[in-house]
Design an enzyme around this catalytic site. Structure first.
Site, PDB file in Angstrom:
ATOM      1  N   ASP A  18       0.841  -1.198   0.000  1.00 31.51           N
ATOM      2  CA  ASP A  18       0.000   0.000   0.000  1.00 31.51           C
ATOM      3  C   ASP A  18       0.875   1.247   0.000  1.00 31.51           C
ATOM      4  O   ASP A  18       2.093   1.183   0.186  1.00 31.51           O
ATOM      5  CB  ASP A  18      -1.025  -0.026   1.143  1.00 31.51           C
ATOM      6  CG  ASP A  18      -0.452   0.113   2.539  1.00 31.51           C
ATOM      7  OD1 ASP A  18       0.575   0.802   2.702  1.00 31.51           O
ATOM      8  OD2 ASP A  18      -1.034  -0.436   3.474  1.00 31.51           O
ATOM      9  N   TYR A  19       0.267   2.384  -0.219  1.00 34.86           N
ATOM     10  CA  TYR A  19       0.993   3.636  -0.397  1.00 34.86           C
ATOM     11  C   TYR A  19       1.891   3.971   0.797  1.00 34.86           C
ATOM     12  O   TYR A  19       2.979   4.509   0.624  1.00 34.86           O
ATOM     13  CB  TYR A  19      -0.009   4.777  -0.641  1.00 34.86           C
ATOM     14  CG  TYR A  19       0.645   6.101  -0.896  1.00 34.86           C
ATOM     15  CD1 TYR A  19       1.221   6.387  -2.136  1.00 34.86           C
ATOM     16  CD2 TYR A  19       0.706   7.071   0.097  1.00 34.86           C
ATOM     17  CE1 TYR A  19       1.841   7.592  -2.382  1.00 34.86           C
ATOM     18  CE2 TYR A  19       1.329   8.288  -0.138  1.00 34.86           C
ATOM     19  CZ  TYR A  19       1.891   8.543  -1.377  1.00 34.86           C
ATOM     20  OH  TYR A  19       2.510   9.743  -1.613  1.00 34.86           O
TER      21      TYR A  19
END
Length: 146
Positions: A18-19
């Protein structure tokens, strides 16, 4: 995928981060292999180093090890598989090494939130393949011409 140019063949990512996460991302030009590694049934263990806010009590760590119910993006709850967890740095905000077989979206963050601790940092450091995916024979040299 915009980071990979001039390779000459299609490159597939194996999994995702994820980011707000960092670390290891495996890439391959073998789409079949990528698909097999990403399937939940592949049992590919992923290891992360995680820094959490505050010091979880031993009963909270036991809940993480045993699997617990976490919320999903659609508001449902799912039970996680057991996780391997060990402390790697004792501190006011300790670091843990956590190994998962599954890889649900934001799973580690949600697991620690469920026991009352925010994840400050997360980094994937290893992916281990299952022996059953790659039988030893598949690495044997081709002796057809000998």
């Amino acid at each position: 995928m915009s980071l990979i140019r001039g390779v000459g063949s299609r490159v597939y990512p194996v999994g995702r981060l994820d980011y707000a996460s960092e670390g290891l991302l495996l890439m391959t030009n073998d789409g079949t292999l990528a698909h097999r590694l990403m399937k939940a049934a592949a049992h590919v263990a992923k290891t992360y180093v995680v820094k959490v806010s505050g010091q979880p009590r031993e009963d909270a760590i036991a809940r993480l090890r045993g699997g617990l119910s976490i919320a999903t993006d659609d508001g449902k709850r799912v039970r996680t598989s057991p996780a391997k967890i060990r402390i790697v740095k004792e501190a006011a905000n300790p670091w843990y090494e956590i190994t998962l077989i599954e890889g649900r979206n934001r799973q580690i963050r949600r697991m620690f939130e469920e026991v009352g601790h925010h994840v400050e940092k997360i980094k994937r450091v290893n992916m281990v393949r299952s022996r059953s995916m790659f039988p030893r024979e598949s690495f044997a040299p081709d002796h057809a011409g000998s």
